[in-house]
Design a protein around this motif. Structure first.
Motif, mmCIF file in Angstrom:
data_model
loop_
_atom_site.group_PDB
_atom_site.id
_atom_site.type_symbol
_atom_site.label_atom_id
_atom_site.label_comp_id
_atom_site.label_asym_id
_atom_site.label_seq_id
_atom_site.Cartn_x
_atom_site.Cartn_y
_atom_site.Cartn_z
ATOM 1 N N ALA A 172 -7.352 -7.596 -16.800
ATOM 2 C CA ALA A 172 -6.724 -6.313 -17.086
ATOM 3 C C ALA A 172 -7.034 -5.298 -15.983
ATOM 4 C CB ALA A 172 -7.190 -5.788 -18.439
ATOM 5 N N VAL A 173 -8.282 -5.242 -15.550
ATOM 6 C CA VAL A 173 -8.656 -4.342 -14.458
ATOM 7 C C VAL A 173 -7.949 -4.755 -13.173
ATOM 8 C CG1 VAL A 173 -10.563 -3.619 -12.961
ATOM 9 C CG2 VAL A 173 -10.845 -3.628 -15.446
ATOM 10 N N SER A 174 -7.795 -6.047 -12.951
ATOM 11 C CA SER A 174 -7.075 -6.525 -11.776
ATOM 12 C C SER A 174 -5.627 -6.047 -11.785
ATOM 13 C CB SER A 174 -7.124 -8.062 -11.722
ATOM 14 O OG SER A 174 -6.517 -8.551 -10.544
ATOM 15 N N ALA A 175 -5.013 -6.013 -12.971
ATOM 16 C CA ALA A 175 -3.651 -5.492 -13.085
ATOM 17 C C ALA A 175 -3.609 -4.022 -12.689
ATOM 18 C CB ALA A 175 -3.139 -5.675 -14.514
ATOM 19 N N GLY A 176 -4.623 -3.268 -13.110
ATOM 20 C CA GLY A 176 -4.684 -1.867 -12.734
ATOM 21 C C GLY A 176 -4.847 -1.680 -11.241
ATOM 22 N N LEU A 177 -5.691 -2.487 -10.622
ATOM 23 C CA LEU A 177 -5.887 -2.402 -9.179
ATOM 24 C C LEU A 177 -4.603 -2.731 -8.426
ATOM 25 C CD1 LEU A 177 -9.413 -4.068 -8.861
ATOM 26 C CD2 LEU A 177 -8.849 -1.672 -8.392
ATOM 27 N N GLY A 178 -3.829 -3.676 -8.963
ATOM 28 C CA GLY A 178 -2.568 -4.019 -8.318
ATOM 29 C C GLY A 178 -1.578 -2.873 -8.387
ATOM 30 N N ALA A 179 -1.461 -2.243 -9.547
ATOM 31 C CA ALA A 179 -0.534 -1.126 -9.698
ATOM 32 C C ALA A 179 -0.981 0.094 -8.906
ATOM 33 C CB ALA A 179 -0.397 -0.763 -11.173
ATOM 34 N N LEU A 180 -2.269 0.173 -8.618
ATOM 35 C CA LEU A 180 -2.802 1.318 -7.880
ATOM 36 C C LEU A 180 -2.346 1.322 -6.424
ATOM 37 C CD1 LEU A 180 -4.779 3.698 -8.376
ATOM 38 C CD2 LEU A 180 -6.602 2.215 -7.543
ATOM 39 N N ASP A 181 -1.995 0.159 -5.905
ATOM 40 C CA ASP A 181 -1.685 0.004 -4.484
ATOM 41 C C ASP A 181 -0.294 0.553 -4.188
ATOM 42 O OD1 ASP A 181 -1.933 -0.695 -1.867
ATOM 43 O OD2 ASP A 181 -1.371 -2.784 -2.149
ATOM 44 N N GLY A 182 -0.210 1.722 -3.609
ATOM 45 C CA GLY A 182 1.078 2.318 -3.299
ATOM 46 C C GLY A 182 0.921 3.781 -2.947
ATOM 47 N N PRO A 183 1.841 4.318 -2.127
ATOM 48 C CA PRO A 183 1.704 5.709 -1.670
ATOM 49 C C PRO A 183 1.884 6.746 -2.757
ATOM 50 C CG PRO A 183 3.827 4.806 -1.003
ATOM 51 C CD PRO A 183 3.029 3.659 -1.553
ATOM 52 N N LEU A 184 2.484 6.364 -3.910
ATOM 53 C CA LEU A 184 2.716 7.336 -4.974
ATOM 54 C C LEU A 184 1.594 7.373 -5.999
ATOM 55 C CD1 LEU A 184 6.520 6.717 -5.606
ATOM 56 C CD2 LEU A 184 5.429 8.407 -4.113
ATOM 57 N N HIS A 185 0.592 6.520 -5.843
ATOM 58 C CA HIS A 185 -0.492 6.480 -6.823
ATOM 59 C C HIS A 185 -1.812 6.410 -6.076
ATOM 60 C CE1 HIS A 185 -2.362 6.192 -10.587
ATOM 61 N NE2 HIS A 185 -2.113 4.945 -10.929
ATOM 62 N N GLY A 186 -2.330 5.232 -5.846
ATOM 63 C CA GLY A 186 -3.661 5.117 -5.279
ATOM 64 C C GLY A 186 -3.792 5.614 -3.853
ATOM 65 N N GLN A 187 -2.766 5.405 -3.027
ATOM 66 C CA GLN A 187 -2.891 5.740 -1.617
ATOM 67 C C GLN A 187 -2.567 7.197 -1.307
ATOM 68 O OE1 GLN A 187 -0.840 2.962 0.958
ATOM 69 N NE2 GLN A 187 -1.425 1.228 -0.309
ATOM 70 N N ALA A 188 -2.267 7.980 -2.328
ATOM 71 C CA ALA A 188 -1.906 9.374 -2.088
ATOM 72 C C ALA A 188 -3.033 10.137 -1.400
ATOM 73 C CB ALA A 188 -1.533 10.050 -3.405
ATOM 74 N N SER A 189 -4.277 9.826 -1.737
ATOM 75 C CA SER A 189 -5.397 10.539 -1.115
ATOM 76 C C SER A 189 -5.543 10.165 0.358
ATOM 77 C CB SER A 189 -6.699 10.251 -1.858
ATOM 78 O OG SER A 189 -7.022 8.878 -1.802
ATOM 79 N N ALA A 190 -5.161 8.933 0.722
ATOM 80 C CA ALA A 190 -5.213 8.535 2.131
ATOM 81 C C ALA A 190 -4.214 9.337 2.954
ATOM 82 C CB ALA A 190 -4.937 7.037 2.264
ATOM 83 N N LEU A 191 -3.038 9.602 2.379
ATOM 84 C CA LEU A 191 -2.051 10.426 3.077
ATOM 85 C C LEU A 191 -2.587 11.839 3.265
ATOM 86 C CD1 LEU A 191 1.205 9.306 1.190
ATOM 87 C CD2 LEU A 191 0.328 8.478 3.383
ATOM 88 N N ALA A 192 -3.255 12.365 2.242
ATOM 89 C CA ALA A 192 -3.842 13.703 2.358
ATOM 90 C C ALA A 192 -4.976 13.713 3.385
ATOM 91 C CB ALA A 192 -4.346 14.172 1.000
ATOM 92 N N HIS A 193 -5.763 12.641 3.439
ATOM 93 C CA HIS A 193 -6.849 12.518 4.419
ATOM 94 C C HIS A 193 -6.294 12.599 5.838
ATOM 95 C CE1 HIS A 193 -10.672 10.614 6.009
ATOM 96 N NE2 HIS A 193 -9.822 10.303 6.981
ATOM 97 N N ARG A 194 -5.259 11.817 6.105
ATOM 98 C CA ARG A 194 -4.667 11.802 7.456
ATOM 99 C C ARG A 194 -4.051 13.150 7.790
ATOM 100 N NH1 ARG A 194 -3.129 6.592 5.316
ATOM 101 N NH2 ARG A 194 -4.434 4.972 6.284
#
Length: 430
Positions: A265-287
């Motif tokens: 179940a946690v693995s499913a969450g980690l998979g859905a997290l991968d994307g610029p509209l969810h998990g990677q949004a902070s990386a865009l703000a960092h850059r």
């Protein structure tokens, strides 16, 4: 980590405004955006960045499902009246007050008063356990470290955590026990396993007797950990534990509905997290913050985003009209970190500059970006912090779903393909 949902690609069909969509559904705009956050509706930023637009067919379909549920018609996926109407006692978001609560207690107040592990226990059990400590069990940790260490040298923390959770599950022979105590035992071991499976960023990693925030710090930066920065990181983990039915949390509940074990179940969450509209949004703000610092001001950077038709990272949130409450606390605590002064000034410059175009406030991604830039962490650090913190929330939602009817997460598709039957397509035969 906007916890929102993007548009679904409806081609050139004319779209409707927020007000019109809310009127057709008979709800307030705040409720409409709650539907978006829960994946019930897709939205797109309107031209010029002012407001959102909606697909009228999607709005009509949601309205029809609501009418069917009200009439008592069987609804797919939920015992309480329709796909998307998911009962939960975990998090309540109040868009009107720009606040959210864990089990009825203000989440920001919890993060101010208690450590991450203590808030996680509160979310799971409704009880505060002062000084609770999470320890990684030896066998799952060894498997997770081996799997994470086998990845290429350039792999980031998220790549390593995704393989670590799978390996840790494979090393836990009791992973299929979905009894509440067993799931909580797995969770208390999985969270430190995700952290301790990461290689140290410099020198030796902090030992397993330290709090999760201290151990995670040593995996994300080679800089020495000062108390003020650790308070920010610990608060970030606690604030990010849950935010209602974000995309990754919904993925976890779907997996749990099929009775996937907690690691899966946690693995499913980690998979859905991968994307610029969810998990990677902070990386865009960092850059973006790095660009602001390099160019000496936010003007050229904000202008470049607007010229390209892009949203300025780290600004605005679908559920809050004002400042994201998570950002409010983190930015206040970052003001107490001397090393964060430049990054914090860059963030404030960005907010002020963008406000000339559209009135948006800082969200949690911008706060995470200030922390990661100021601490010499990689751009992916914000997503890693989010994943570690949110794992506790994913487990809470999995526990709730294990108590519901199995396989209830089964929406009915709205078929839009060609009518059947069609003739067999020509081509080679056997």
């Amino acid at each position: 980590m906007t916890d929102g949902t993007a548009g679904d690609g409806d081609g050139e069909r004319e779209r409707i405004s927020t007000r019109e969509a809310a009127d057709r559904l008979g709800v307030k705009p705040e409720t409409l955006y709650a539907y978006v956050s829960r994946g019930l509706l897709g939205s797109r930023r309107a031209a010029g960045g002012r407001g959102s637009t909606f697909d009228p067919l999607e709005v009509a379909a949601l309205a029809a499902r609501g009418r069917a549920a009200t009439a008592g018609a069987p609804a797919s996926g939920d015992t309480e009246g329709g796909w998307g109407r998911i009962r939960t006692g975990i998090t309540l978001i109040d868009p009107a007050a720009d606040s959210y609560a864990f089990r009825g207690v203000d989440a920001v107040a919890l993060a101010e008063a208690y450590a991450y592990e203590e808030v996680a226990e509160w979310l799971w059990t409704g009880e505060l356990v002062p000084g609770v400590h999470f320890t990684a069990p030896p066998a799952p940790l060894a498997a997770a470290r081996a799997a994470a260490g086998a990845l290429p040298a350039g792999s980031g923390p998220m790549d390593r955590m995704r393989v670590a959770v799978i390996a840790a599950g494979g090393a836990d022979p009791l992973r299929f026990d979905l009894a509440r105590d067993a799931v909580l035992g797995s969770a208390r071991g999985l969270i430190p396993t995700l952290v301790d499976a990461l290689p140290p960023a410099g020198g030796e990693a902090v030992d397993s007797a330290a709090p999760i925030a201290r151990r995670l710090w040593s995996r994300l930066t080679a800089r020495d950990a000062d108390p003020a920065s650790l308070r920010v990181l610990d608060a970030a983990l606690a604030l990010l534990i849950d935010h209602d039915l974000a995309a990754s949390t919904l993925a976890v509940r779907v997996a749990a509905s099929a009775r996937a074990h907690p690691y899966a179940a946690v693995s499913a969450g980690l998979g859905a997290l991968d994307g610029p509209l969810h998990g990677q949004a902070s990386a865009l703000a960092h850059r973006m913050l790095r660009d602001v610092l390099d160019q000496g001001g936010a003007g050229p950077v904000v202008a470049a985003h607007l010229r390209a038709g892009q949203r300025v990272p780290g600004l605005g949130h679908r559920l809050y009209r004002g400042e994201d409450p998570r950002a409010r606390l983190l930015l206040a605590r970052l003001a107490e970190v001397p090393a964060a002064a430049d990054a914090l000034a860059a963030a404030r410059d960005t907010v002020a500059t963008a406000a000339r175009h559209t009135p948006l406030h800082a969200n949690v991604d911008l706060a995470l970006a200030v922390l990661s830039v100021a601490s010499d962490m990689p751009a992916e650090a914000g997503e890693a912090i989010f994943a570690v913190g949110r794992t506790a929330g994913w487990v809470a939602h999995a526990l709730e779903e294990y108590g519901e009817r199995a396989l209830r997460m089964r929406p009915t598709g709205i078929y839009v393909g060609p009518a059947a039957p069609r003739p067999l397509p020509p081509g080679g035969g056997r």
